[in-house]
Design a protein around this motif. Structure first.
Motif, PDB file in Angstrom:
ATOM      1  N   THR A 192      -3.764  -1.285   2.817  1.00  7.56           N
ATOM      2  CA  THR A 192      -4.390  -1.201   1.500  1.00  7.56           C
ATOM      3  C   THR A 192      -5.894  -0.984   1.629  1.00  7.56           C
ATOM      4  O   THR A 192      -6.457  -1.099   2.718  1.00  7.56           O
ATOM      5  CB  THR A 192      -4.171  -2.501   0.706  1.00  7.56           C
ATOM      6  OG1 THR A 192      -4.958  -3.547   1.294  1.00  7.56           O
ATOM      7  CG2 THR A 192      -2.698  -2.925   0.707  1.00  7.56           C
ATOM      8  N   ASN A 240       2.468  -1.435  -4.444  1.00  2.64           N
ATOM      9  CA  ASN A 240       1.133  -0.840  -4.494  1.00  2.64           C
ATOM     10  C   ASN A 240       0.447  -1.303  -5.769  1.00  2.64           C
ATOM     11  O   ASN A 240       1.109  -1.597  -6.767  1.00  2.64           O
ATOM     12  CB  ASN A 240       1.230   0.688  -4.469  1.00  2.64           C
ATOM     13  CG  ASN A 240      -0.123   1.341  -4.244  1.00  2.64           C
ATOM     14  OD1 ASN A 240      -0.756   1.127  -3.212  1.00  2.64           O
ATOM     15  ND2 ASN A 240      -0.586   2.120  -5.203  1.00  2.64           N
ATOM     16  N   ARG A 241      -0.882  -1.370  -5.711  1.00  2.42           N
ATOM     17  CA  ARG A 241      -1.659  -1.844  -6.868  1.00  2.42           C
ATOM     18  C   ARG A 241      -1.343  -1.017  -8.115  1.00  2.42           C
ATOM     19  O   ARG A 241      -1.157  -1.547  -9.194  1.00  2.42           O
ATOM     20  CB  ARG A 241      -3.151  -1.774  -6.524  1.00  2.42           C
ATOM     21  CG  ARG A 241      -4.067  -2.579  -7.389  1.00  2.42           C
ATOM     22  CD  ARG A 241      -5.465  -2.643  -6.766  1.00  2.42           C
ATOM     23  NE  ARG A 241      -5.879  -1.364  -6.201  1.00  2.42           N
ATOM     24  CZ  ARG A 241      -6.430  -0.381  -6.897  1.00  2.42           C
ATOM     25  NH1 ARG A 241      -6.644  -0.508  -8.190  1.00  2.42           N
ATOM     26  NH2 ARG A 241      -6.781   0.749  -6.294  1.00  2.42           N
ATOM     27  N   THR A 285       0.449  -4.157   6.087  1.00  3.91           N
ATOM     28  CA  THR A 285      -0.558  -4.073   5.026  1.00  3.91           C
ATOM     29  C   THR A 285      -1.466  -2.885   5.295  1.00  3.91           C
ATOM     30  O   THR A 285      -2.160  -2.840   6.302  1.00  3.91           O
ATOM     31  CB  THR A 285      -1.393  -5.374   4.918  1.00  3.91           C
ATOM     32  OG1 THR A 285      -2.097  -5.600   6.140  1.00  3.91           O
ATOM     33  CG2 THR A 285      -0.513  -6.582   4.625  1.00  3.91           C
ATOM     34  N   GLU A 299      -7.526  -8.661   3.806  1.00  2.00           N
ATOM     35  CA  GLU A 299      -6.189  -8.419   3.260  1.00  2.00           C
ATOM     36  C   GLU A 299      -5.350  -9.699   3.317  1.00  2.00           C
ATOM     37  O   GLU A 299      -4.459  -9.909   2.505  1.00  2.00           O
ATOM     38  CB  GLU A 299      -5.445  -7.330   4.056  1.00  2.00           C
ATOM     39  CG  GLU A 299      -5.888  -5.915   3.786  1.00  2.00           C
ATOM     40  CD  GLU A 299      -4.990  -4.900   4.489  1.00  2.00           C
ATOM     41  OE1 GLU A 299      -4.550  -3.943   3.833  1.00  2.00           O
ATOM     42  OE2 GLU A 299      -4.719  -5.077   5.698  1.00  2.00           O
ATOM     43  N   ALA A 355      -7.767  -3.053  -0.003  1.00  2.00           N
ATOM     44  CA  ALA A 355      -8.187  -4.350  -0.545  1.00  2.00           C
ATOM     45  C   ALA A 355      -9.453  -4.849   0.139  1.00  2.00           C
ATOM     46  O   ALA A 355      -9.650  -4.645   1.337  1.00  2.00           O
ATOM     47  CB  ALA A 355      -7.072  -5.373  -0.365  1.00  2.00           C
ATOM     48  N   GLY A 408       0.845  -1.190   0.000  1.00  2.00           N
ATOM     49  CA  GLY A 408       0.000   0.000   0.000  1.00  2.00           C
ATOM     50  C   GLY A 408       0.880   1.240   0.000  1.00  2.00           C
ATOM     51  O   GLY A 408       2.005   1.202   0.506  1.00  2.00           O
TER      52      GLY A 408
END
Length: 298
Positions: free
Chosen positions: A189, A152-153, A187, A219, A191, A127
């Motif tokens: 994120t 990161n995505r 983590t 996650e 998500a 993230g």
């Protein structure tokens, strides 16, 4: 007044221990109330708390919107109201977004101090939003890592993060690449389905799971949740709000406050997960810290 989140550690450690002590600890705090905003896909959270040890009374109002079309608006926005507990007067309105970022990272750092393996060399952050920056700042201040990795995505944001960081950060092209061999994993994120899998994680690693704050968001996968020793900030909150905990049916070993009180062991030799949901009392002690520092300066 909160440039260095590490200044919050003693107050937060005391608050976590007091919370886990039950009524004797003097923390009054319900599980947060979350109001959906169905038309716009967002949520409003209300988080009141009183800490007798600090004689501090606050409530935080936080909005979170998962997939905003306007990316210039943060996914989480917050305001903390600080009251005079003796008569109910509103004393201050504080920027809750800064407080949330700093206190969350500080609590992750407390968990990491207790739970990480003794010779931790590699830090991995999944993230690249606000929480990634606040975690990076306090983790690199308190611990000595030989390598810091980020994934990161959208890779652009990871590259942006690495260029803004105060030290070298390796941008990884996949979460698996970032995680492999890492000693401490964070983590942070947005998500809603697992992005971290047990078979990637080095035995004995410590994971701070900070995203996925809804009962149907994840996650971490089942394997990681079930094969790790699970620590939480609040049992009640984890069993109500955390998809990672609820859906995996993983057993909670301890609250962080129980470890700080000495009633439960830390087990740094095991693979450990700290599922952080954030508690209102953390905002209370952080807001009081900021208000007291500001008052002293005036």
């Amino acid at each position: 007044h909160l440039h260095r989140a590490s200044l919050l550690l003693p107050a937060l450690e005391a608050a976590l221990a007091n919370f886990s002590a039950g009524a004797a600890g003097g923390v009054v705090q319900p599980v947060r109330t979350v109001l959906p905003v169905p038309r716009h896909g967002g949520y409003l959270g209300v988080m009141p708390a009183y800490s007798a040890a600090d004689d501090a009374l606050t409530t935080k109002l936080v909005t979170f919107y998962e997939h905003l079309k306007d990316s210039s608006v943060p996914s989480h926005q917050a305001t903390v109201l600080l009251f005079d507990p003796s008569n109910g007067t509103l004393k201050a309105v504080l920027d809750g977004s800064v407080i949330t970022a700093k206190r969350t990272a500080a609590v992750s750092a407390i968990a990491t101090k207790l739970l990480m393996p003794p010779f931790a060399e590699v830090l991995c952050i999944l993230g690249a939003g606000v929480q990634a920056y606040s975690h990076y700042d306090i983790f690199t201040e308190l611990f000595t890592f030989k390598e810091v990795r980020i994934w990161n995505r959208t890779k652009e944001r990871a590259v942006q993060f690495a260029s803004a960081a105060s030290g070298p950060v390796r941008v990884c092209s996949s979460a698996q690449e970032a995680v492999t061999g890492a000693d401490v994993i964070v983590t942070v994120t947005m998500a809603t389905a697992p992005i971290l899998f047990g078979d990637w994680v080095k035995p004995g690693a410590h994971i701070n799971a900070v995203g996925a704050s809804r009962p149907d968001w994840r996650e971490l996968d089942d394997e990681l949740m079930k094969n790790s020793v699970l620590f939480v900030d609040s049992r009640d909150a984890a069993l109500t709000e955390s998809g990672d905990v609820i859906l995996s049916r993983a057993e909670i070993f301890a609250e962080l406050g129980e470890v700080l009180k000495g009633t439960k062991p830390a087990l740094p030799e095991k693979t450990t997960v700290f599922k952080s949901l954030g508690m209102a009392v953390e905002d209370t002690v952080a807001a009081k810290f900021v208000y007291d520092a500001w008052s002293a300066g005036n």
